[in-house]
Design a protein around this motif. Structure first.
Motif, short mmCIF file in Angstrom:
data_model
loop_
_atom_site.label_atom_id
_atom_site.label_comp_id
_atom_site.label_asym_id
_atom_site.label_seq_id
_atom_site.Cartn_x
_atom_site.Cartn_y
_atom_site.Cartn_z
N ALA A 49 0.75 -1.08 0.10
CA ALA A 49 -0.07 0.05 -0.01
C ALA A 49 0.85 1.32 -0.04
O ALA A 49 0.18 2.32 -0.49
CB ALA A 49 -0.95 -0.04 1.24
N LYS A 50 1.96 1.30 0.44
CA LYS A 50 3.13 2.25 0.49
C LYS A 50 3.80 2.51 -0.72
O LYS A 50 4.65 3.51 -0.92
CB LYS A 50 4.08 2.34 1.67
N GLY A 51 3.44 1.48 -1.76
CA GLY A 51 4.16 1.79 -2.93
C GLY A 51 5.74 0.65 -2.89
O GLY A 51 6.48 1.02 -3.97
N GLU A 52 5.80 0.13 -1.88
CA GLU A 52 7.13 -0.35 -1.88
C GLU A 52 7.09 -2.02 -2.20
O GLU A 52 6.15 -2.62 -2.35
CB GLU A 52 7.50 -0.49 -0.43
N ALA A 53 8.17 -2.47 -2.95
CA ALA A 53 8.51 -3.86 -3.48
C ALA A 53 8.25 -4.72 -2.27
O ALA A 53 9.03 -4.65 -1.28
CB ALA A 53 9.50 -3.87 -4.16
N VAL A 54 7.56 -5.96 -2.68
CA VAL A 54 7.35 -6.94 -1.60
C VAL A 54 7.58 -8.15 -2.50
O VAL A 54 6.90 -8.34 -3.38
CB VAL A 54 6.04 -7.12 -0.90
N ASP A 55 8.28 -9.02 -1.60
CA ASP A 55 8.43 -10.60 -2.32
C ASP A 55 7.26 -11.34 -1.63
O ASP A 55 7.11 -11.40 -0.43
CB ASP A 55 9.72 -11.05 -1.72
N THR A 56 6.46 -11.98 -2.37
CA THR A 56 5.29 -12.57 -2.02
C THR A 56 5.73 -13.87 -0.96
O THR A 56 4.78 -14.28 -0.42
CB THR A 56 4.62 -13.23 -3.33
N LYS A 57 6.97 -14.39 -1.13
CA LYS A 57 7.60 -15.19 -0.23
C LYS A 57 7.03 -14.71 1.26
O LYS A 57 6.95 -15.39 2.28
CB LYS A 57 8.67 -15.59 -0.39
N GLU A 58 7.34 -13.27 1.66
CA GLU A 58 7.37 -12.57 2.57
C GLU A 58 5.87 -12.80 3.32
O GLU A 58 5.65 -12.53 4.59
CB GLU A 58 7.72 -11.16 2.76
N ILE A 59 4.90 -12.89 2.28
CA ILE A 59 3.41 -12.90 3.20
C ILE A 59 3.24 -14.02 4.15
O ILE A 59 2.23 -13.82 4.87
CB ILE A 59 2.51 -12.66 2.12
N LEU A 60 4.01 -15.12 3.93
CA LEU A 60 4.02 -16.09 5.02
C LEU A 60 4.79 -16.17 5.94
O LEU A 60 5.08 -17.30 6.73
CB LEU A 60 3.83 -17.55 4.16
N SER A 61 5.80 -15.02 6.19
CA SER A 61 6.71 -15.21 7.11
C SER A 61 6.56 -15.10 8.59
O SER A 61 7.08 -15.32 9.39
CB SER A 61 7.70 -13.93 6.67
N GLU A 62 5.32 -14.79 8.75
CA GLU A 62 4.70 -14.56 10.33
C GLU A 62 4.68 -16.17 10.89
O GLU A 62 4.33 -16.14 12.15
CB GLU A 62 3.49 -13.80 10.34
N GLY A 63 4.58 -17.20 10.09
CA GLY A 63 4.47 -18.57 10.51
C GLY A 63 3.00 -18.53 11.48
O GLY A 63 2.66 -19.58 12.12
N VAL A 64 1.78 -18.11 10.53
CA VAL A 64 0.47 -18.10 11.03
C VAL A 64 -0.12 -18.56 9.51
O VAL A 64 0.27 -18.42 8.54
CB VAL A 64 0.10 -16.95 11.70
N PRO A 65 -1.34 -19.34 9.83
CA PRO A 65 -2.18 -19.49 8.62
C PRO A 65 -2.61 -18.18 8.03
O PRO A 65 -2.49 -17.11 8.73
CB PRO A 65 -3.53 -20.13 9.31
N THR A 66 -2.65 -18.16 6.57
CA THR A 66 -2.98 -16.89 5.92
C THR A 66 -3.97 -17.12 4.86
O THR A 66 -3.92 -18.12 4.14
CB THR A 66 -1.64 -16.47 5.30
N ILE A 67 -4.83 -16.09 4.84
CA ILE A 67 -5.97 -16.23 3.80
C ILE A 67 -5.37 -15.18 2.74
O ILE A 67 -4.95 -14.18 3.10
CB ILE A 67 -7.27 -15.80 4.26
#
Length: 160
Positions: free
Chosen positions: A28-46
């Motif tokens: 949302a801030k316009g920064e690049a994010v690697d999609t692998k990072e979306i699961l980095s918190e170690g919790v189930p993710t929708i």
């Protein structure tokens, strides 16, 4: 023949537990994010793929957003809403998501080139995935009917 059957079984089981690919999207801030990072918190993710012109997408994300406070009392998980709107509609998608309040409780990502969408083999929206804490896909569906969000939450709860 036995080797062939074992290979097929292995491929099928691997596909059932596929993981998120590594693709660069924008937050949302316009920064690049690697999609692998979306699961980095170690919790189930929708992970919900949506667009501003998809009314079922909006209804589903609104239903998840409305139910989130109650759901969070039962399970530890996160929601990632991935806009598939192209670069021409990026500003509209960002303001749309923020205007609905999704940015408060969801991680918002913007796949303006549809690279993540293609990597996840998403051909229509809405398309929702549930990943377990290890990053394996444990649930997936397309389309939305009212009440369908409850099925998504049941998949999250099974990840305990």
């Amino acid at each position: 023949m036995r080797t062939f059957l074992l290979t097929v079984a292995l491929l099928i089981s691997t596909a059932a537990f596929a993981q998120v690919p590594s693709v660069t999207v924008e937050d949302a801030k316009g920064e690049a994010v690697d999609t692998k990072e979306i699961l980095s918190e170690g919790v189930p993710t929708i992970v919900s793929f949506w667009s501003t012109i998809c009314k079922p997408c909006i209804r589903e994300l609104d239903a998840i957003y409305d139910a989130l406070p109650d759901w969070m009392e039962e399970a530890d998980f996160r929601v990632v809403a991935v806009s598939t709107d192209d670069s021409r509609l990026l500003a509209k998608a960002k303001s749309f998501a923020e205007g609905r309040g999704w940015g408060e409780d969801f991680t918002l990502l913007f796949d303006k080139n549809q690279d993540f969408m293609r990597a996840m083999n998403v051909s229509v929206v809405p398309h929702v995935f549930v990943f377990d804490a290890k990053g394996n896909i444990v649930y997936s569906h397309t389309s939305y009917v009212p009440g369908g969000e409850l099925e998504v939450f049941e998949a999250v709860k099974k990840c305990k």
